[in-house]
Design an enzyme around this catalytic site. Structure first.
Site, PDB file in Angstrom:
ATOM      1  N   GLU A   1       0.835   3.659   9.741  1.00 47.03           N
ATOM      2  CA  GLU A   1      -0.584   3.780   9.656  1.00 47.03           C
ATOM      3  C   GLU A   1      -1.265   4.647  10.351  1.00 47.03           C
ATOM      4  O   GLU A   1      -2.261   4.917  10.737  1.00 47.03           O
ATOM      5  CB  GLU A   1      -1.209   2.418   9.899  1.00 47.03           C
ATOM      6  CG  GLU A   1      -0.863   1.531   8.855  1.00 47.03           C
ATOM      7  CD  GLU A   1      -1.548   0.334   8.555  1.00 47.03           C
ATOM      8  OE1 GLU A   1      -2.727   0.134   8.837  1.00 47.03           O
ATOM      9  OE2 GLU A   1      -0.950  -0.601   7.971  1.00 47.03           O
TER      10      GLU A   1
ATOM     11  N   PHE B   1       0.898  -1.090   0.127  1.00 47.98           N
ATOM     12  CA  PHE B   1       0.106   0.041  -0.018  1.00 47.98           C
ATOM     13  C   PHE B   1       0.910   1.014   0.005  1.00 47.98           C
ATOM     14  O   PHE B   1       1.623   1.294   1.084  1.00 47.98           O
ATOM     15  CB  PHE B   1      -0.823  -0.193   1.213  1.00 47.98           C
ATOM     16  CG  PHE B   1      -1.957   0.956   1.388  1.00 47.98           C
ATOM     17  CD1 PHE B   1      -3.244   0.929   0.696  1.00 47.98           C
ATOM     18  CD2 PHE B   1      -1.407   2.217   2.047  1.00 47.98           C
ATOM     19  CE1 PHE B   1      -3.922   1.934   0.720  1.00 47.98           C
ATOM     20  CE2 PHE B   1      -2.684   3.159   2.155  1.00 47.98           C
ATOM     21  CZ  PHE B   1      -3.739   3.188   1.658  1.00 47.98           C
TER      22      PHE B   1
END
Ligand code: CAA
Length: 380
Positions: free
Chosen positions: A363, A123
């Site tokens: 994150e 990602f």
């Protein structure tokens, strides 16, 4: 309210525990020392159904719930957070994003091998100048009619050197700000895609973190996820679930360190008795167990909200914020309980302490989680 685990949950937890303790643990110190990616073990996790845990079986997944995912992530992370971050990114960021927002063709082509663990996903959001401030994307995806021309650099990409499928967030129209951002599926062998240097890290050293460069990469239009301009919301929605994974990783790091400290304190004697019988140590153990249980409940609550199709943005940020703080604090305590032994690699707790730090950063840093939580609290 029912706090009891189902038979399925117990079976998943036990399978993950068995794999972590018997398969991952024997080589974990060596992989940390040599920064070796656990290729063979990721393949085995795929065979166990742990790389696409929540994906519908019709797309190669295991069709499990998010509670099962939290339980498995905790067990794997107790032993090997380098392996669990690969598992987390593949499950929550890449597979979930593709299954929820991808077209049927994208699911057949990309999701199926990722969910089976035959391929690994990455990602790609962070950039040299866009970490916490994720709307400031410098990577561009210029609309060329039938394809996008992708140029730019991404940083700190987990699975960067080992993935086959990359979800890349890039700016198509700067005038539109975050509404001009797109999410594109990039294949590793597309021309102009370069995997850069591997990072030499403090923790999760067995994981594979790279800089990636895109130089005039032609990405077909059919590889865009969602409508034109959906990329930023795609990233935010995906990260909301990703934070449940990283919260569970932090929980596992903390509970792994606690279990080691508890066992050691019952064996080690000082001043005529086991150190666990000294209140100075017993109180530390009480604090550790209490905070870890609170972190576990936050992880499970955010998973429950997700499974029940309720909003989990605030809950997943709370879980990540709290569990990562507990991981950092309690791994330091676990080293302290071990004394000098805690400072050497053989006893595992120093690695868990190093691994804990990243859970407060990736994150979304702890500060980003506080932005998300406070905006939810202050919303009219
Ligand atoms: N769901 C849907 N939409 C959302 C959303 C969500 N969870 N969060 C925000 N949005 C929408 C907003 O509604 C807004 O849309 P509108 O203008 O239409 O109302 C839009 O997105 C912009 O939102 P904000 O104004 O809140 O954006 P912001 O610039 O103030 O940033 C932020 C908010 C929370 C700080 C965000 O930038 C952020 O999360 N930053 C951190 C990024 C991050 O976590 N990076 C980690 C990289 S991935 C990684 O680490 C993986 C790994 O390797 C392990």
């Amino acid at each position: 309210m029912n706090f009891e685990m189902t038979e399925e949950h117990i079976a998943v937890r036990d399978a993950a525990r068995d794999f972590a303790q018997n398969v991952l643990k024997p080589g974990v110190i060596e992989r940390d020392n040599t920064q070796t990616f656990p290729t063979e073990y990721i393949k085995q996790l795929g065979e166990l159904g742990f790389m696409g845990m929540m994906v519908d079986p019709k797309y190669g997944g295991s069709g499990m719930d998010t509670i099962s995912y939290v339980l498995a992530m905790e067990e794997i992370s107790k032993v090997d957070a380098s392996t669990s971050v690969c598992m987390s990114v593949n499950n929550s960021l890449v597979c979930w994003g593709l299954e929820t927002f991808g077209t049927e063709e994208q699911k057949q082509k990309y999701l199926v091998p990722l969910a089976k663990g035959e391929k690994i996903g990455a990602f790609c959001l962070s950039e040299p100048e866009a970490g916490s401030d994720a709307t400031s994307q410098r990577t561009t995806a210029i609309d060329m009619g039938d394809h996008y021309l992708l140029n730019g650099t991404k940083n700190w990409i987990t699975n960067g050197g080992t993935a086959s499928t990359y979800l890349v967030i890039a700016q198509t129209d700067t005038d539109k700000g975050h509404k001009g951002i797109n999410a594109l599926i990039v294949e590793r062998d597309m021309e102009g895609f370069i995997v850069g240097a591997k990072e030499d890290k403090l923790g999760i050293r067995g994981s594979d973190t790279h800089t990636l460069m895109f130089q005039d990469v032609k990405v077909p239009k059919e590889n865009r996820i969602g409508e034109d301009g959906f990329g930023f919301k795609f990233a935010m929605k995906t990260l909301s679930g990703g934070r449940i994974g990283i919260a569970s990783q932090a929980l596992g790091i903390a509970s792994g360190a606690y279990e080691l400290a508890l066992a050691y304190s019952k064996e080690r004697k000082a001043f005529g008795k086991e150190i666990s019988k000294h209140q100075a140590i017993a109180f530390k153990l009480a604090d550790m167990a209490t905070q870890i249980e609170a972190a576990r409940l936050l992880c499970l609550k955010s998973a429950w909200l997700k499974d029940n199709k309720m909003n989990y943005d605030q809950a997943s940020s709370m879980a990540k914020l709290y569990a990562s703080e507990v991981a950092m604090k309690q791994t330091v305590e676990a080293v302290q309980i071990h004394g000098g032994y805690g400072f050497v690699k053989e006893y595992h707790v120093e690695r868990l302490m190093r691994d804990a730090k990243i859970t407060q950063i990736y994150e979304g840093t702890s500060e980003v989680q506080k932005i998300v939580i406070s905006r939810n609290l202050l919303r009219d």
